[in-house]
Scaffold this active site. Structure first.
Site, PDB file in Angstrom:
ATOM      1  N   ARG A   1       0.864  -1.191   0.000  1.00  0.00           N
ATOM      2  CA  ARG A   1       0.000   0.000   0.000  1.00  0.00           C
ATOM      3  C   ARG A   1       0.895   1.234   0.000  1.00  0.00           C
ATOM      4  NH1 ARG A   1      -2.452   3.066   4.609  1.00  0.00           N
ATOM      5  NH2 ARG A   1      -3.833   4.511   3.505  1.00  0.00           N
TER       6      ARG A   1
ATOM      7  N   HIS B   1      -2.470  11.024   0.552  1.00  0.00           N
ATOM      8  CA  HIS B   1      -1.951  10.795   1.897  1.00  0.00           C
ATOM      9  C   HIS B   1      -1.284  12.101   2.353  1.00  0.00           C
ATOM     10  CE1 HIS B   1      -0.692   7.368   4.775  1.00  0.00           C
ATOM     11  NE2 HIS B   1      -0.330   8.501   5.370  1.00  0.00           N
TER      12      HIS B   1
ATOM     13  N   GLU C   1      -7.149   8.812   5.991  1.00  0.00           N
ATOM     14  CA  GLU C   1      -7.383   9.467   7.285  1.00  0.00           C
ATOM     15  C   GLU C   1      -7.848  10.919   7.199  1.00  0.00           C
ATOM     16  OE1 GLU C   1      -4.201   9.103  10.070  1.00  0.00           O
ATOM     17  OE2 GLU C   1      -4.269   6.924  10.076  1.00  0.00           O
TER      18      GLU C   1
ATOM     19  N   ASN D   1      -7.319   2.317   9.757  1.00  0.00           N
ATOM     20  CA  ASN D   1      -6.016   2.507  10.405  1.00  0.00           C
ATOM     21  C   ASN D   1      -6.265   2.554  11.900  1.00  0.00           C
ATOM     22  OD1 ASN D   1      -5.055   2.789   7.837  1.00  0.00           O
ATOM     23  ND2 ASN D   1      -4.447   4.935   8.025  1.00  0.00           N
TER      24      ASN D   1
ATOM     25  N   TYR E   1      -4.376   2.318  15.839  1.00  0.00           N
ATOM     26  CA  TYR E   1      -3.159   2.313  16.651  1.00  0.00           C
ATOM     27  C   TYR E   1      -3.432   2.222  18.146  1.00  0.00           C
ATOM     28  CZ  TYR E   1      -0.631   3.569  12.436  1.00  0.00           C
ATOM     29  OH  TYR E   1      -0.082   3.551  11.174  1.00  0.00           O
TER      30      TYR E   1
ATOM     31  N   GLU F   1      -3.551   0.084   8.209  1.00  0.00           N
ATOM     32  CA  GLU F   1      -2.350   0.449   8.970  1.00  0.00           C
ATOM     33  C   GLU F   1      -2.502  -0.035  10.403  1.00  0.00           C
ATOM     34  OE1 GLU F   1      -1.242   4.627   9.061  1.00  0.00           O
ATOM     35  OE2 GLU F   1      -1.582   4.819   6.910  1.00  0.00           O
TER      36      GLU F   1
HETATM   37  C1  FCB Z   1      -1.109   7.382  10.541  1.00  0.00           C
HETATM   38  C2  FCB Z   1      -0.663   7.886   9.193  1.00  0.00           C
HETATM   39  C3  FCB Z   1       0.684   7.395   8.762  1.00  0.00           C
HETATM   40  C4  FCB Z   1       1.644   7.283   9.925  1.00  0.00           C
HETATM   41  C5  FCB Z   1       1.028   6.537  11.069  1.00  0.00           C
HETATM   42  C6  FCB Z   1       1.940   6.328  12.245  1.00  0.00           C
HETATM   43  O1  FCB Z   1      -1.967   8.295  11.124  1.00  0.00           O
HETATM   44  O2  FCB Z   1      -1.602   7.532   8.204  1.00  0.00           O
HETATM   45  O3  FCB Z   1       1.143   8.216   7.730  1.00  0.00           O
HETATM   46  O4  FCB Z   1       2.090   8.519  10.286  1.00  0.00           O
HETATM   47  O5  FCB Z   1      -0.127   7.189  11.493  1.00  0.00           O
END
Ligand code: FCB
Length: 471
Positions: free
Chosen positions: A92, A136, A181, A308, A310, A367
């Site tokens: 990607r 992006h 995002e 995405n 985290y 992500e």
């Molecule tokens: C996301 C982004 C990516 C990277 C990660 C850690 O928010 O899409 O570009 O910075 O976080």
């Protein structure tokens, strides 16, 4: 005699070997243009808002930029070799809009097109499927000067750019993502000013940019379908399951507002055809004009949603971004170098949240990954990033569990293929599964990359075995 660390690694490798994914599950790695390419003015590329933003004193922790980054513009072949060595079937990446159309609108740049032609052809030769993202975060600076995402016309320019890109690459690229995002680039770029273009306009800025970004997405979807009839088209959102910090009704209401701003605003618009009423009421006068046809444009059917993820979000009532008035609470736990709580269950929870509330046909984890302090190659030639290796196994276990329960999650992309320019953090918080020595540009697959590669490879070569990685 084996040491404790060897035993820990053996246990981890055995867990990795035990993971079971649905047949055909896609394993890949993700990157973005500004974070890796370098070559900001090569071969006719136009300036982007990130090229400009990085020059502002004090905005990037280590006062760096993406000017060289991973030198991917010249070393794309090395990066494909790394993907191949890990046995990944998908990559990607994003196009730099200003490389393809230097002024954001108007004439295309043939040399920019030629670069991505080489990348795509070499990926296909290596048996790696390209998953392309159109945006992006690197808006052409010329468009910023005309108002950027505050200007409704940017949405139209984005659709024209989508036509240029799909005409150039649609014969070979079949997976198309419009935006990466929108919550982050609209709010961090226009409400709080941490990201380009660095505007500090509070909620009005965030919500105005968000509406025009979603409009851009909606206008681009039919353009992509016309140019590439067999394309799968989607969008990538950064989503978090949001929990109230306490049962106090004020915290519960703050968590609902945050969920409304980050998750429901975008998901409802694309999958339900209208913005959530509680958020329209809350934003009130801060909203940009929403034309009668906008909702239908934004809700153009998509083939997949990229998520995405985290962390989770634990929220209490606070004072951030009025009238959202929230405060992020950091529960006791382990935190990554960018101060995100490491909470593997977040990925399982968000998959269920999305599936149960919006039922996209297909979901990709587009992500997921973790930042550490910068690492070095040890004397034995390895980069022993045990924390990251554990992170991947823990999170993939949660993905496998959700898939096993019927959530239509079709693939997973590690963030990120190589250490790179991490926006406002510069090079201080690498996320790569491959180490880059930025002095020499030498790539070294980390321990995490080997474990991840093992999981990816075993998914298409049953039965799973522990490969005794790194020893
Ligand atoms: C996301 C982004 C990516 C990277 C990660 C850690 O928010 O899409 O570009 O910075 O976080």
């Amino acid at each position: 005699m084996t040491s404790n660390i060897d035993n820990t690694r053996k246990v981890l490798e055995a867990r990795a070997s035990g993971l079971v994914f649905p047949k055909g599950f896609v394993f890949g790695a993700a990157t973005s243009a500004y974070q890796i390419e370098g070559a900001p003015a090569a071969d006719g590329k136009g300036e982007s808002i990130w090229d400009r933003f990085c020059k502002v004193p004090g905005v990037i922790t280590d006062a760096t930029s993406g000017d060289i980054a991973c030198d991917h513009y010249h070393r794309w072949g090395e990066d494909i070799a790394v993907l191949k060595a890990m046995g990944l079937g998908a990559y990607r990446f994003s196009f730099a809009w200003a490389r393809l159309i230097p002024d954001g609108t108007g004439a295309a740049n043939q040399k920019g097109i030629a670069f991505y032609d080489r990348l795509i052809d070499d990926l296909l030769t290596a048996g790696i499927e390209p998953y392309a993202t159109l945006y992006h975060w690197d808006l052409p600076q010329v468009l910023q000067e005309r108002g950027g995402w505050y200007n409704r016309e940017t949405a139209q320019h984005f659709a024209e750019y989508a036509a240029v890109a799909t005409r150039a690459f649609g014969d070979r690229v079949k997976k198309w993502t419009t935006l990466n995002e929108p919550w982050t680039f609209c709010w961090s770029g226009h409400a709080s000013g941490e990201d380009a273009p660095g505007l500090n306009d509070g909620t009005k800025g965030g919500v105005t940019a968000s509406h025009h970004a979603l409009l851009a997405h909606g206008l681009a979807v039919p353009v992509i379908r016309t140019e590439v009839p067999d394309a799968a088209v989607g969008i990538v959102f950064d989503l978090n399951v949001t929990e109230p910090a306490t049962a106090d009704p004020r915290d519960v209401a703050a968590a609902k507002r945050f969920d409304g701003a980050q998750n429901r605003w975008f998901l409802d618009a694309v999958f339900k055809g209208s913005y959530p009423q509680d958020m329209l009421d809350l934003y009130g006068d801060l909203l940009p004009p929403i034309h009668p046809q906008d909702n239908a444009i934004i809700a153009a059917p998509v083939d997949y949603l990229g998520v995405n993820i985290y962390r989770r979000s634990v929220m209490a009532e606070g004072t951030e971004l009025a009238p959202l008035n929230f405060q992020r609470i950091q529960p006791e736990g382990t935190y990554s170098e960018v101060n995100y709580e490491i909470w593997p269950r977040c990925i399982y929870d968000i998959l269920h949240y999305v599936h149960e509330n919006y039922a996209p046909k297909e979901i990709y984890i587009s992500e997921n990954g973790v930042a550490t302090a910068p690492e070095t190659v040890s004397a034995d030639g390895h980069v022993w990033d045990d924390l990251r290796a554990i992170y991947y196994v823990d999170h993939l276990e949660q993905v496998a569990k959700a898939a096993g329960e019927g959530v239509p999650v079709k693939g997973y992309f590690a963030w990120t293929l190589t250490d790179n320019f991490e926006w406002a953090y510069g090079y201080t918080t690498p996320f790569g599964i491959t180490h880059i020595d930025f002095e020499t540009q030498v790539r070294t697959i980390k321990y995490s990359g080997k474990i991840y590669g093992q999981i990816a490879s075993q998914s298409h070569s049953e039965p799973a075995r522990s490969a005794g990685l790194g020893r």
